[in-house]
Enzyme design. Structure first.
Site, mmCIF file in Angstrom:
data_model
loop_
_atom_site.group_PDB
_atom_site.id
_atom_site.type_symbol
_atom_site.label_atom_id
_atom_site.label_comp_id
_atom_site.label_asym_id
_atom_site.label_seq_id
_atom_site.Cartn_x
_atom_site.Cartn_y
_atom_site.Cartn_z
ATOM 1 N N SER A 292 -44.614 -25.433 45.465
ATOM 2 C CA SER A 292 -43.959 -26.016 46.632
ATOM 3 C C SER A 292 -42.533 -25.544 46.866
ATOM 4 O O SER A 292 -41.923 -25.905 47.875
ATOM 5 C CB SER A 292 -43.963 -27.549 46.514
ATOM 6 O OG SER A 292 -45.286 -28.028 46.548
ATOM 7 N N GLU B 238 0.781 -1.235 0.000
ATOM 8 C CA GLU B 238 0.000 0.000 0.000
ATOM 9 C C GLU B 238 0.815 1.288 0.000
ATOM 10 O O GLU B 238 0.339 2.314 -0.470
ATOM 11 C CB GLU B 238 -0.951 0.005 1.217
ATOM 12 C CG GLU B 238 -1.940 -1.147 1.251
ATOM 13 C CD GLU B 238 -2.929 -1.098 0.099
ATOM 14 O OE1 GLU B 238 -3.245 0.014 -0.366
ATOM 15 O OE2 GLU B 238 -3.379 -2.169 -0.352
#
Length: 713
Positions: free
Chosen positions: A477, A200
């Site tokens: 319960s 690049e």
């Protein structure tokens, strides 16, 4: 004669005047042009100075401080391996795979592991914990049955314990915060930097932000091609564009880009600018969120940190930088592969890699991680709880900081097992999927009161209604242990007799209530112990009335229930409604010898630079006597061996549990809370429309619990 001479003289005078006028006009024109020129020049210089000051301040604000508002990173608990610890080889391998450690024949670098007979050799990654940095280290863990007899490092030294790096669960970010993992320059592999500059910007370390040679070369190439095929921008110019400008194509934008690049190059080091570029560059789109920076891109494409990328992976990432959409390896694999191979060829031609490395790399396929790798770790159920805990427990001054590291108690193995248990457990109890059942599971650490896992339904990735946190359902319960604990605290014994005979109670409006046992039978008299492990209703109502409903309510509050509870007799049979998480909190003191500690998930929070900002308090409150709680938990063990949960003996042979089933009226809700020496598992099964699930606690929720615990063997 005199007249003639006079005329000639007059003509000469006229000509001289015209010459003077002509000279004056030129001088005026020149003066005017010069005036325009120097004024324009001064104006241009002034504009450049003003623009330079403006750009400089803009650059300074972005690069001198924190260049980005980083998302918070959320981590699971790190696996701590102790010598003589109960841990299977399978469990360690599962953990390593979740952490994306790579299985290899010979372990040579961080992030790798190998398996041989009864040993696992691994090379731990370095990690910065709030307690300090754990350096990368190679160890061998030996196994004998389900235990760890020894842990040795590469020097042969025996270790007492060893901590792995934690799994990154999620990154928390808003729509205004880009998803990003910051990688400092010194942690970026040299090969990556060399390859990027090769492809690049070869003169990056030699130009002053703008490269006239690159611009001229691009102009010639584009002129010959007749269209734009090559750009002349340097990496510094690209950084200026990414940080400060739009994608608009105009001379003004190019001027700003070049000017800013020159200023940045003058003001900052090349390494600093390259670090900024590599953490800013756009590399992919993950749904609605962009993938910015090579740190996150490495995770997104390969599910591993940047410093563990192989040669071909580095080449692919550099290839994608050229055009993230055009070279997207998931949408355009052939195009991306061709570009990657070009990068590899350039690497070997410029001696960045040797011929052998090139041959192996170019022969490899793309081998990307799962398409939604970044989205697969986070479970919306625990992220939802995390947000709530952050809001309730953490000061706003901490929450607003950038780049927080949030360390949680979430156990990724437990979470994975819980998700499996809910999905497959519901399939077992709803084989034809005609009941429309849903489920929720909350798993907590018995000793630390920490959340280990949370599941809010069949679809574990669904981010809507969170049943684990928000589904208030009658608990049946499950409330009974609070009644019996109240009695044991008041001096009752397990062998104390209570009546199991028909009773009729009236409420304040005169309505009659005749509680019945589930089997519709009466036994005359039973002990407290029998009444609890057989989950008998009538003796429980009698006991609740004897010890006082107000005292039972106070016990529920001491257990951690925060809902307002009315003193109706039906309370002792579970008319109170709670969410699975609230039930888990209620059972936590029962499993912690009567000690109360709020059930939480966040352990510590550190700043982006490692400063400890928050640590959870280890304080507990002793709210019940240890003796009373021990008698209660001994009885809850009988529930799993002789009582309503006795099916666990054949469902999970060889495993020891305690627990309590819960069933509500018309079989609408199925509950089970079970625990062993380490974990408390709260499970609910029911329907979202509140119609009957046609399941008891033992035929529904217990099956999910059993499925979860089978994975622990």
């Amino acid at each position: 004669m005199a007249q003639t001479k006079k005329v000639v003289k007059k003509k000469k005078s006229t000509k001289s005047t015209k010459s003077k006028n002509k000279a004056t006009w030129k001088q005026r024109l020149f003066a005017f042009i010069w005036s325009i020129f120097w004024k324009s020049t001064l104006a241009f210089i002034a504009l450049m100075v003003i623009a330079g000051i403006y750009f400089d301040k803009k650059i300074e604000r972005r690069l001198d401080g924190s260049a980005w508002t980083l998302p918070a990173q959320v981590y699971a608990r790190p696996l701590l391996i102790d010598r003589d610890q109960s841990l299977t080889q399978k469990a360690l391998i599962t953990e390593l795979k979740l952490l994306n450690y790579r299985p290899v024949k010979t372990v040579r670098s961080a992030g790798q592991f190998s398996v041989a007979a009864n040993k696992v050799t691994l090379y731990r990654r370095a990690f910065d914990f709030p307690e300090g940095i754990e350096l990368k280290e190679k160890v061998t863990v030996s196994f004998s049955a389900n235990n760890v007899p020894s842990i040795r490092n590469s020097a042969g030294k025996t270790l007492v314990n060893f901590k792995l790096d934690p799994l990154l669960l999620s990154r928390l970010h808003s729509d205004q915060i880009e998803d990003r993992v910051f990688v400092p320059f010194e942690k970026i592999p040299d090969l990556f930097i060399d390859t990027l500059l090769l492809m690049e910007d070869r003169n990056y370390y030699h130009h002053q932000g703008v490269s006239p040679f690159a611009i001229a070369r691009a102009f010639i190439v584009n002129f010959k091609a007749g269209h734009t095929v090559q750009g002349g921008s340097t990496l510094t110019q690209q950084l200026a564009k990414n940080l400060f400008l739009t994608q608009e194509r105009s001379l003004w934008r190019k001027f700003q880009e070049a000017y800013m690049a020159v200023l940045m190059d003058h003001k900052y080091s090349k390494d600093k600018l390259l670090e900024a570029y590599l953490n800013e560059v756009y590399l992919a789109q993950n749904g609605k969120t962009g993938v910015y920076g090579i740190g996150l891109a490495s995770d997104y494409y390969f599910a591993r940190p940047i410093n563990e990328l192989r040669v071909e992976q580095i080449a692919l990432l550099v290839a994608i930088i050229k055009g993230p959409s055009y070279y997207n390896p998931r949408r355009n694999p052939k195009r991306a592969l061709a570009r990657r191979d070009l990068v590899l060829r350039m690497m070997v031609e410029n001696a960045l890699i040797n011929t052998n490395d090139y041959k192996y790399a170019v022969a490899d396929s793309l081998r990307l991680s799962g398409k939604s790798a970044l989205n697969q770790r986070a479970n919306p159920a625990f992220i939802s709880f995390l947000h709530r805990e952050m809001k309730e427990q953490i000061p706003a001054s901490i929450r607003k900081k950038s780049g927080l590291h949030i360390f949680t108690s979430i156990d990724p193995i437990a979470q994975k097992d819980a998700e499996f248990a809910v999905g497959h457990g519901l399939d077992k109890v709803d084989k034809n999927k005609q009941k429309g059942l849903q489920g929720a599971m909350v798993i907590s650490d018995r000793k630390r009161a920490e959340l280990r896992a949370i599941v809010s339904g069949r679809d574990v990735k669904f981010s809507g209604f969170n049943r684990a946190l928000d589904a208030d359902r009658p608990i049946g319960s499950l409330v009974k242990p609070a009644v019996y604990l109240t009695a044991l605290e008041a001096g009752y014994a397990l062998d104390t007799k209570i009546n199991d005979k028909e009773i009729v109670l009236k409420n304040s409006t005169g309505q009659r209530w005749k509680p019945k046992n589930y089997d519709r039978k009466f036994r005359g008299q039973v002990t407290l112990e029998q009444a609890l492990y057989k989950s008998l209703n009538v003796p429980t109502v009698n006991l609740g009335m004897q010890v006082g409903l107000t005292n039972v309510i106070n016990s529920l509050y001491k257990l951690g229930v925060q809902e307002k509870i009315k003193a109706y007799p039906s309370l002792v049979l579970g008319s109170v409604s709670l969410s699975p998480f609230e039930v888990a909190q209620m059972y936590q003191p029962i499993t912690m010898q009567g000690k109360y500690k709020s059930l939480q998930m966040i352990r510590t929070i550190a700043s982006a630079d490692g400063l400890l900002l928050y640590r959870r308090s280890h304080k507990v409150q002793q709210r019940f006597s240890k003796d009373a709680v021990k008698k209660l938990t001994d009885t809850l063990h009988k529930v799993a061996t002789e009582g309503t949960a006795r099916s666990l003996r054949w469902r999970n042979p060889g495993q020891e549990f305690s627990g309590k089933t819960g069933t509500t009226n018309n079989l609408k809700d199925s509950w089970f809370v079970g625990f062993n020496s380490q974990e408390v598992v709260t499970t609910w099964v029911g329907r979202d429309d509140n119609r009957s699930a046609k399941l008891t606690g033992s035929s529904g929720a217990l099956v999910l619990f059993s499925t979860y615990m089978k994975q622990k063997k």
